[in-house]
Motif scaffolding. Sequence first.
Motif, PDB file in Angstrom:
ATOM      1  N   LYS A 130       0.775  -1.283  -0.293  1.00  0.00           N
ATOM      2  CA  LYS A 130       0.123   0.229   0.250  1.00  0.00           C
ATOM      3  C   LYS A 130       0.794   1.550   0.280  1.00  0.00           C
ATOM      4  O   LYS A 130       0.288   1.694  -0.706  1.00  0.00           O
ATOM      5  CB  LYS A 130      -1.038  -0.313   1.545  1.00  0.00           C
ATOM      6  N   ALA A 186       2.572   2.016  -3.799  1.00  0.00           N
ATOM      7  CA  ALA A 186       1.467   2.084  -4.450  1.00  0.00           C
ATOM      8  C   ALA A 186       1.467   3.522  -4.552  1.00  0.00           C
ATOM      9  O   ALA A 186       0.983   4.875  -5.247  1.00  0.00           O
ATOM     10  CB  ALA A 186      -0.102   1.330  -4.102  1.00  0.00           C
ATOM     11  N   ASP A 197      -2.857  -2.009  -6.261  1.00  0.00           N
ATOM     12  CA  ASP A 197      -1.675  -1.532  -4.964  1.00  0.00           C
ATOM     13  C   ASP A 197      -0.406  -2.215  -5.496  1.00  0.00           C
ATOM     14  O   ASP A 197       0.104  -1.395  -5.916  1.00  0.00           O
ATOM     15  CB  ASP A 197      -2.293  -1.439  -3.374  1.00  0.00           C
TER      16      ASP A 197
END
Length: 199
Positions: free
Chosen positions: A20, A23, A102
């Motif tokens: 996460k 990304a 992601d």
Amino acid sequence: MPKPIDHNVRKRQIVAESVKLFARYGFSDVNFALIAKESGVSRTLLYTYFKDKRAIFNAAIDEVTSLVRAKYEEILPLDITADAKLRKLCLTVLTMMYGQRDFVCAIADVLTDYRRQGINPKDKVAAHTNGLRLMIAEILTAAFDRGEYDARFTPVQVTELLYSQFEATALRIAVTGKGDLAESVDEVDSLLLALRPRS
């Protein structure tokens, strides 16, 4: 008495949080302090699980690869056509890509980071994707052997076409943030339909 810690679960949680972050901020802008904070662990503990963020990224790739391999091993013994097996494998890959946007974005960022550093990512990409290519090629070989696909094509050609479709899907997800699973499945279905022998 303290609750026992499942280290495999903790590692997967760290990997999920890291993806996460990669990304959101880009691979090069994420550091261990941020990963530790978002994962709810100390930096010292984080180092006991991973030596660096590249190891975390590789663990994410290994996890996805293992999931695809497990699905492939479920599909292979099914009493269905090779074409149907290939469609199931492609659906698995596409579903994972759209379900883990992601992660797809993080991969695109890491590859871009390699380019910025003057590193050709081709060998690194091949190291992580050869397994998928081999799975596709094995099913395709069976399909061609059974006459399910037109002999004007070869398993190698079609493997590259399908793999290119996956790359295009990844680019669509990472760059535009658009596209949907049904659209990508339709594109793969159209490709496979075009391979059927002419009557």
